[in-house]
Design an enzyme around this catalytic site. Structure first.
Site, PDB file in Angstrom:
ATOM      1  N   GLU A  51     -18.659   1.848   6.204  1.00  0.00           N
ATOM      2  CA  GLU A  51     -17.811   3.000   5.866  1.00  0.00           C
ATOM      3  C   GLU A  51     -16.351   2.766   6.238  1.00  0.00           C
ATOM      4  OE1 GLU A  51     -20.697   3.112   7.404  1.00  0.00           O
ATOM      5  OE2 GLU A  51     -22.012   4.579   6.421  1.00  0.00           O
ATOM      6  N   PHE A 113     -31.017  15.026  15.642  1.00  0.00           N
ATOM      7  CA  PHE A 113     -30.881  13.644  15.185  1.00  0.00           C
ATOM      8  C   PHE A 113     -29.535  13.447  14.466  1.00  0.00           C
ATOM      9  CE2 PHE A 113     -31.782  10.709  11.521  1.00  0.00           C
ATOM     10  CZ  PHE A 113     -31.845   9.537  12.261  1.00  0.00           C
ATOM     11  N   GLN A 114     -28.778  12.468  14.894  1.00  0.00           N
ATOM     12  CA  GLN A 114     -27.469  12.111  14.301  1.00  0.00           C
ATOM     13  C   GLN A 114     -26.412  13.195  14.447  1.00  0.00           C
ATOM     14  OE1 GLN A 114     -28.259  10.800  10.239  1.00  0.00           O
ATOM     15  NE2 GLN A 114     -28.461   8.696  10.968  1.00  0.00           N
ATOM     16  N   VAL A 382      -3.829  -7.895  10.021  1.00  0.00           N
ATOM     17  CA  VAL A 382      -3.086  -7.833  11.281  1.00  0.00           C
ATOM     18  C   VAL A 382      -3.421  -9.104  12.063  1.00  0.00           C
ATOM     19  CG1 VAL A 382      -3.000  -6.636  13.512  1.00  0.00           C
ATOM     20  CG2 VAL A 382      -2.890  -5.347  11.382  1.00  0.00           C
ATOM     21  N   PHE A 467      -2.897 -14.582  17.120  1.00  0.00           N
ATOM     22  CA  PHE A 467      -1.814 -13.670  17.483  1.00  0.00           C
ATOM     23  C   PHE A 467      -1.959 -13.204  18.935  1.00  0.00           C
ATOM     24  CE2 PHE A 467       0.743  -9.839  17.535  1.00  0.00           C
ATOM     25  CZ  PHE A 467       1.835 -10.207  16.776  1.00  0.00           C
TER      26      PHE A 467
HETATM   27  C1  LIG Z   1       1.256  -7.557  14.010  1.00  0.00           C
HETATM   28  C2  LIG Z   1       2.358  -6.634  13.553  1.00  0.00           C
HETATM   29  C3  LIG Z   1       3.685  -6.963  13.815  1.00  0.00           C
HETATM   30  C4  LIG Z   1       4.722  -6.149  13.358  1.00  0.00           C
HETATM   31  N1  LIG Z   1       6.028  -6.539  13.559  1.00  0.00           N
HETATM   32  C5  LIG Z   1       7.028  -5.852  12.940  1.00  0.00           C
HETATM   33  C6  LIG Z   1       8.369  -6.322  12.977  1.00  0.00           C
HETATM   34  O1  LIG Z   1       8.676  -7.332  13.584  1.00  0.00           O
HETATM   35  N2  LIG Z   1       9.305  -5.621  12.301  1.00  0.00           N
HETATM   36  C7  LIG Z   1       9.011  -4.470  11.604  1.00  0.00           C
HETATM   37  O2  LIG Z   1       9.883  -3.887  10.982  1.00  0.00           O
HETATM   38  N3  LIG Z   1       7.763  -3.983  11.597  1.00  0.00           N
HETATM   39  C8  LIG Z   1       6.764  -4.657  12.216  1.00  0.00           C
HETATM   40  N4  LIG Z   1       5.484  -4.173  12.138  1.00  0.00           N
HETATM   41  C9  LIG Z   1       5.247  -2.896  11.453  1.00  0.00           C
HETATM   42  C10 LIG Z   1       5.661  -1.713  12.337  1.00  0.00           C
HETATM   43  O3  LIG Z   1       4.644  -1.482  13.285  1.00  0.00           O
HETATM   44  C11 LIG Z   1       5.921  -0.425  11.501  1.00  0.00           C
HETATM   45  O4  LIG Z   1       4.752  -0.075  10.804  1.00  0.00           O
HETATM   46  C12 LIG Z   1       7.043  -0.591  10.492  1.00  0.00           C
HETATM   47  O5  LIG Z   1       8.184  -1.150  11.091  1.00  0.00           O
HETATM   48  C13 LIG Z   1       7.424   0.767   9.920  1.00  0.00           C
HETATM   49  O6  LIG Z   1       8.071   0.577   8.727  1.00  0.00           O
HETATM   50  P1  LIG Z   1       8.864   1.774   8.000  1.00  0.00           P
HETATM   51  O7  LIG Z   1       9.829   2.364   8.949  1.00  0.00           O
HETATM   52  O8  LIG Z   1       9.374   1.217   6.733  1.00  0.00           O
HETATM   53  O9  LIG Z   1       7.698   2.785   7.581  1.00  0.00           O
HETATM   54  P2  LIG Z   1       7.123   4.123   8.209  1.00  0.00           P
HETATM   55  O10 LIG Z   1       6.787   3.955   9.630  1.00  0.00           O
HETATM   56  O11 LIG Z   1       6.056   4.554   7.290  1.00  0.00           O
HETATM   57  O12 LIG Z   1       8.328   5.159   8.132  1.00  0.00           O
HETATM   58  C14 LIG Z   1       8.767   5.720   6.920  1.00  0.00           C
HETATM   59  C15 LIG Z   1       9.669   6.904   7.215  1.00  0.00           C
HETATM   60  O13 LIG Z   1      10.205   7.373   5.979  1.00  0.00           O
HETATM   61  C16 LIG Z   1      10.062   8.771   5.901  1.00  0.00           C
HETATM   62  N5  LIG Z   1       9.968   9.102   4.486  1.00  0.00           N
HETATM   63  C17 LIG Z   1       8.887   9.030   3.676  1.00  0.00           C
HETATM   64  N6  LIG Z   1       9.209   9.362   2.422  1.00  0.00           N
HETATM   65  C18 LIG Z   1      10.534   9.639   2.435  1.00  0.00           C
HETATM   66  C19 LIG Z   1      11.474  10.006   1.426  1.00  0.00           C
HETATM   67  N7  LIG Z   1      11.099  10.178   0.140  1.00  0.00           N
HETATM   68  N8  LIG Z   1      12.752  10.190   1.779  1.00  0.00           N
HETATM   69  C20 LIG Z   1      13.156  10.013   3.073  1.00  0.00           C
HETATM   70  N9  LIG Z   1      12.312   9.685   4.056  1.00  0.00           N
HETATM   71  C21 LIG Z   1      11.020   9.476   3.739  1.00  0.00           C
HETATM   72  C22 LIG Z   1       8.851   9.096   6.720  1.00  0.00           C
HETATM   73  O14 LIG Z   1       8.891  10.441   7.173  1.00  0.00           O
HETATM   74  C23 LIG Z   1       8.953   8.073   7.859  1.00  0.00           C
HETATM   75  O15 LIG Z   1       9.709   8.579   8.934  1.00  0.00           O
HETATM   76  C24 LIG Z   1       4.429  -4.955  12.642  1.00  0.00           C
HETATM   77  C25 LIG Z   1       3.106  -4.604  12.430  1.00  0.00           C
HETATM   78  C26 LIG Z   1       2.073  -5.429  12.853  1.00  0.00           C
HETATM   79  C27 LIG Z   1       0.662  -5.037  12.554  1.00  0.00           C
HETATM   80  C1  LIG Z   2      -9.747  -3.665  15.534  1.00  0.00           C
HETATM   81  C2  LIG Z   2      -8.809  -4.487  16.365  1.00  0.00           C
HETATM   82  N1  LIG Z   2      -9.276  -5.196  17.423  1.00  0.00           N
HETATM   83  C3  LIG Z   2      -8.435  -5.955  18.157  1.00  0.00           C
HETATM   84  C4  LIG Z   2      -7.100  -5.999  17.878  1.00  0.00           C
HETATM   85  C5  LIG Z   2      -6.142  -6.866  18.694  1.00  0.00           C
HETATM   86  N2  LIG Z   2      -5.703  -7.988  17.843  1.00  0.00           N
HETATM   87  C6  LIG Z   2      -4.544  -8.002  17.168  1.00  0.00           C
HETATM   88  S1  LIG Z   2      -4.300  -9.366  16.252  1.00  0.00           S
HETATM   89  C7  LIG Z   2      -5.775 -10.024  16.749  1.00  0.00           C
HETATM   90  C8  LIG Z   2      -6.196 -11.393  16.285  1.00  0.00           C
HETATM   91  C9  LIG Z   2      -6.505 -11.456  14.842  1.00  0.00           C
HETATM   92  O1  LIG Z   2      -7.178 -12.652  14.620  1.00  0.00           O
HETATM   93  P1  LIG Z   2      -7.270 -13.291  13.190  1.00  0.00           P
HETATM   94  O2  LIG Z   2      -7.694 -12.293  12.194  1.00  0.00           O
HETATM   95  O3  LIG Z   2      -8.059 -14.530  13.289  1.00  0.00           O
HETATM   96  O4  LIG Z   2      -5.735 -13.621  12.871  1.00  0.00           O
HETATM   97  P2  LIG Z   2      -4.816 -14.752  13.561  1.00  0.00           P
HETATM   98  O5  LIG Z   2      -3.835 -14.038  14.417  1.00  0.00           O
HETATM   99  O6  LIG Z   2      -5.718 -15.681  14.304  1.00  0.00           O
HETATM  100  O7  LIG Z   2      -4.168 -15.429  12.409  1.00  0.00           O
HETATM  101  C10 LIG Z   2      -6.435  -9.154  17.640  1.00  0.00           C
HETATM  102  C11 LIG Z   2      -7.715  -9.437  18.309  1.00  0.00           C
HETATM  103  C12 LIG Z   2      -6.652  -5.217  16.791  1.00  0.00           C
HETATM  104  N3  LIG Z   2      -5.373  -5.175  16.431  1.00  0.00           N
HETATM  105  N4  LIG Z   2      -7.536  -4.499  16.041  1.00  0.00           N
END
Ligand SMILES: Cc1cc2nc3c(=O)[nH]c(=O)nc-3n(C[C@H](O)[C@H](O)[C@H](O)COP(=O)(O)OP(=O)(O)OC[C@H]3O[C@@H](n4cnc5c(N)ncnc54)[C@H](O)[C@@H]3O)c2cc1C
Ligand SMILES: Cc1ncc(C[n+]2csc(CCOP(=O)(O)OP(=O)(O)O)c2C)c(N)n1
Ligand SMILES: [Mg+2]
Length: 574
Positions: A51, A113-114, A382, A467
Site C-alpha cells: 500500500e 481484529f485489525q 532519496v 548517502f
Molecule cells: C537527500 C536530499 C538532499 C537534498 N538536498 C537539497 C539541496 O541541497 N538543495 C535544495 O534546494 N533542496 C534539497 N533537497 C530538497 C529539500 O529538502 C526541499 O524539498 C526543497 O529545497 C524545497 O524546494 P522548493 O522550495 O522548491 O519547494 P517547496 O518546499 O514545495 O516550496 C514551495 C513553496 O511555494 C509555495 N507556492 C506553491 N504554489 C505557489 C504559487 N502558485 N505561487 C506562489 N507560491 C506558491 C508553497 O506555499 C511553498 O511555500 C534535498 C532533498 C533530499 C531528499
Molecule cells: C524510509 C527511510 N529509511 C531510512 C532513511 C535514511 N536514509 C537516507 S538515504 C539512505 C540510503 C539510501 O540507500 P540507497 O537507496 O542504496 O542509495 P545510495 O545513497 O546508496 O545511492 C538512508 C538509509 C530514509 N531516508 N528513509
C-alpha cells in the site's frame, strides 16, 4: 432495480470528480468498494503489492496532473501501510484522497481484529480525515474530503467501515459539480508599490525560486532581466526554473552548486519566490530579504524576512513588472554567471565515461540525460540518486522530475514511476533507483509486468547505503550498518518478467541504457558504481563536525567533496 449502495455512491462521486484510477491492495473491509469499482467503466483498479507504493503512485499522478489522485487500503494494517507514502504526498502538497477501509462499525471500540483508529493515525499527514459511520454522511463527507484535498492541496482520508459501504445509500448522487478552484491571489496595490520600491532601490539582487514558480516561467525570466538578478533554485523548483533561463546559476544547499551558494551569500537583497527551501544556514545574514508565497504562513519560516507578500507567483509578478525600473548594474549577475560556468564545467568533468574500470554514477546520469526523450518523467530515490538527478538531468519545460524531496523517504522512485506511467501511458518514465531504495519496495517490480507499465529502472548499485555512509563520515563517525549484500537485480527483474540488463564497464553504459529505453515493456538496468564517489577528505576534523548532521553543515558538496570542508571551516571556526 437494485438500490445504490454507499460504495456505489462513493464510486459515482469519484467519477464525477474525474478520477480514472485507484491504487491499492484490496481485502475484507474494502471488498464492497472493490466490487463497485469493478463495475465502473471510468475507474481502473491498479493493484500494487504494497500500500505504501499505492500512496507514492497516487502522489506522483497528482503531482504530474495537478488533479485528484486516489489510493486505498483495507482495515488496520492495509491502510496503515499507506502512511509513509501519504506523508510524502502531504509534504509535497499534492491533492490525494485515501480511502481507508475500517472494521465493521459495530465493533469499533472493542479491540476487534485489525482494529486501528484511522482518524488518529492519519491526522498528522492529512488536511481532512473523517470516519463515515452512517449512510446519511455520504456523499457529503467524501465531497468535503475531495474539496479539501483540491483547495488546500494535500491529503484527505475517508475511513469507511466495510458494513457501511454495503448499506443502501440515502442520497441519490453527487451533490457537487464545480471544477477545481483556481483563484488568482495578488498582493494589494499598496503592497505591490512597496515591493517595487524595495526592488528598485537595490542593485545587487539574487532570486531564490522554488516550486511555487510553476506556470510563471516567462514572468520570472522577465523579472530577472529587469533586476539583473541571478536565479538560484531550490530542488523542487528545478523542473520549473532551470530551463531556457539565462539567469540560472544552479541550486544551493548541500547538493547544490557553489555558484548558487555564493550568489545568495553575496547579494544585498534576496528575493524568495514560491520556495520553502529548508536549510537555514544557507541564507545570507545581512541581506534584505523579500519573500512572496501563496501561503501567508510560509513567510519567514526559514529566515528572517524584511518584506513579506502573499500572492501567487504569476499574478504577483504580472502586477509588479510594469512598476520595476531596469537595473543598470549587471556586475553581480555577470560574476554569478561566470562562477556558475566554472562550477558547471567542473561537474561535467566528473561525468566522464572513460576512467578505467569504474563506472561513475555521474556518467550514468549524463548518459540518461542525453538518451532520454524530450518529455521524460524522471523519478529519483532519496540517497545519492537525488544528487545525480539534481546535477546532471537537464530540464526543458516538458521533462518532469519527481522525488521525495521534502519528506525524504527512501524507496520513492519505483512507486512514483508506477503512478507516473499509469497516468501517462505514452510517456517515457525513468526511475533512478538506489540499490537500498529498490530493495525496500521491490515487490512492486511485479506491478510493472502486471499492469504492462514500460517503466525503465536504472539501479545505482553501490552495495551500500552510500548517502548515509557519507553522513557518517561528515559527522566523524565510522561507517557502520551500511553494507548491502545485493543479489543480481537484473536476474530478479528477469524472473519478474521485466527485461533485466547489466552494464559492467563504462563502454556498456550507453548501449544498455539505449536498449532498455527502446524496449517496449518494462526494463531494469543494473550498474555497479563505486561506493564512495563523493569522498570527504580526512582534513575535516571531528571537532568541526561534532553535533552537526550533514544537512546542518554549511557546506556544498562539490563534485569531489572537498568544498564541504572549506565552507564548514568558514562557518564553524568563525
Ligand atoms: C537527500 C536530499 C538532499 C537534498 N538536498 C537539497 C539541496 O541541497 N538543495 C535544495 O534546494 N533542496 C534539497 N533537497 C530538497 C529539500 O529538502 C526541499 O524539498 C526543497 O529545497 C524545497 O524546494 P522548493 O522550495 O522548491 O519547494 P517547496 O518546499 O514545495 O516550496 C514551495 C513553496 O511555494 C509555495 N507556492 C506553491 N504554489 C505557489 C504559487 N502558485 N505561487 C506562489 N507560491 C506558491 C508553497 O506555499 C511553498 O511555500 C534535498 C532533498 C533530499 C531528499
Ligand atoms: C524510509 C527511510 N529509511 C531510512 C532513511 C535514511 N536514509 C537516507 S538515504 C539512505 C540510503 C539510501 O540507500 P540507497 O537507496 O542504496 O542509495 P545510495 O545513497 O546508496 O545511492 C538512508 C538509509 C530514509 N531516508 N528513509
Ligand atoms: Mg546504495
Amino acid at each position: 432495480m437494485t438500490k445504490n449502495k454507499v460504495a456505489d455512491l462513493l464510486v459515482d462521486v469519484l467519477e464525477q470528480a474525474g478520477v480514472e484510477r485507484i491504487y491499492g491492495v484490496t481485502g475484507d473491509s474494502l471488498n464492497g468498494i472493490a466490487d463497485s469499482i469493478r463495475r465502473s467503466e471510468q475507474i481502473k483498479w491498479i493493484h500494487v503489492r504494497h500500500e505504501e507504493a499505492a500512496a507514492f503512485a497516487a502522489g506522483a499522478e497528482a503531482h504530474l496532473t495537478g488533479k485528484l489522485a486516489v489510493c486505498a487500503g483495507s482495515s488496520g494494517p492495509g491502510n496503515l501501510h499507506l502512511i509513509n507514502g501519504l506523508y510524502d504526498c502531504y509534504r509535497n502538497r499534492v491533492p490525494v484522497l485515501a480511502i481507508a477501509a475500517q472494521i465493521p462499525s459495530h465493533e469499533i471500540g472493542s479491540g476487534y481484529f485489525q482494529e486501528t483508529r484511522p482518524e488518529h493515525l492519519f491526522a498528522q499527514c492529512s488536511q481532512y480525515c473523517e470516519l463515515v459511520s452512517q449512510p446519511e454522511q455520504m456523499p457529503r463527507v467524501l465531497e468535503i474530503a475531495i474539496q479539501s484535498a483540491l483547495a488546500r492541496r494535500g491529503v484527505s482520508v475517508v475511513a469507511l467501515p466495510g458494513d457501511v459501504a454495503l448499506r443502501d445509500a440515502v442520497e441519490k448522487g453527487p451533490r457537487l459539480h464545480f471544477p477545481e478552484p483556481k483563484p488568482t491571489v495578488c498582493p494589494s496595490e499598496e503592497e505591490i508599490k512597496i515591493l517595487a520600491e524595495v526592488l528598485n532601490r537595490s542593485k545587487k539582487i539574487t532570486i531564490l525560486g522554488g516550486a511555487g514558480c510553476a506556470g510563471a516561467h516567462p514572468e520570472l525570466i522577465e523579472l530577472a532581466g529587469k533586476l539583473n538578478a541571478p536565479i538560484v533554485h531550490a530542488m523542487r523548483g528545478k523542473e520549473f526554473i532551470e530551463y531556457d533561463n539565462p539567469f540560472d546559476v544552479g541550486m544551493t544547499g548541500l547538493l547544490g552548486f557553489s555558484s548558487g551558494y555564493y550568489a545568495m551569500m553575496n547579494c544585498e537583497t534576496l528575493l524568495m519566490i514560491g520556495t520553502d527551501f529548508p536549510y537555514t544556514q544557507f541564507f545570507p545574514k545581512d541581506a534584505t530579504v523579500v519573500q512572496m508565497d501563496l501561503r501567508g504562513e510560509q513567510l519567514g519560516r526559514r529566515t528572517k524576512v524584511d518584506f513579506g507578500f502573499v500572492g501567487d507567483t504569476k499574478s504577483t509578478l504580472r502586477a509588479l513588472l510594469p512598476k520595476l525600473e531596469q537595473n543598470q548594474s549587471d556586475a553581480h549577475l555577470k560574476q554569478s554567471l561566470e562562477h556558475y560556468g566554472k562550477t558547471r564545467a567542473a561537474l561535467n568533468d566528473l561525468a566522464s565515461g572513460d576512467s578505467g574500470k569504474l563506472i561513475h554514477p555521474q556518467y550514468i546520469a549524463r548518459v540518461l540525460d542525453q538518451l532520454a526523450a524530450k518529455d521524460t518523467i524522471f523519478t529519483c530515490d532519496v540517497g545519492t540518486p537525488t544528487i545525480w538527478a539534481a546535477r546532471y538531468l537537464t530540464m526543458n519545460g516538458k521533462r518532469r522530475l519527481l522525488g521525495s524531496f521534502t519528506h525524504g523517504s527512501m524507496a520513492n522512485a519505483l512507486p512514483q514511476a508506477i503512478g507516473a506511467q499509469a497516468s501517462h501511458p505514452g510517456r517515457q518514465v525513468i526511475s533512478m533507483s538506489g540499490d537500498g531504495g529498490l530493495a525496500m519496495l521491490m515487490g512492486d517490480l511485479l506491478s510493472l509486468r502486471q499492469h504492462q507499465l514500460p517503466v525503465k529502472v536504472i539501479v545505482f548499485k553501490n552495495d551500500s547505503l552510500a548517502f548515509v555512509e557519507l553522513e557518517m563520515k561528515a559527522a566523524g563517525i565510522l561507517g557502520f550498518a551500511t553494507d548491502l549484500h545485493n543479489p543480481s537485480f537484473a536476474k530478479i527483474a528477469e524472473g519478474a518478467g521485466v527485461l533485466g540488463l547489466t552494464a559492467e564497464t563504462p563502454e556498456q553504459v550507453t548501449p544498455r541504457i539505449a536498449q532498455a529505453l527502446k524496449h517496449e515493456g518494462p526494463a531494469l538496468v543494473e550498474i555497479p558504481v563505486p561506493r564512495q564517489e563523493l569522498s570527504i577528505p580526512p582534513t575535516i576534523s571531528y571537532e568541526e563536525a561534532k553535533g552537526f548532521s550533514l544537512f546542518m553543515l554549511k557546506a556544498v558538496l562539490n563534485g569531489r567533496g572537498d568544498e564541504i570542508v572549506n565552507l564548514a571551516r568558514v562557518n564553524l571556526l568563525r
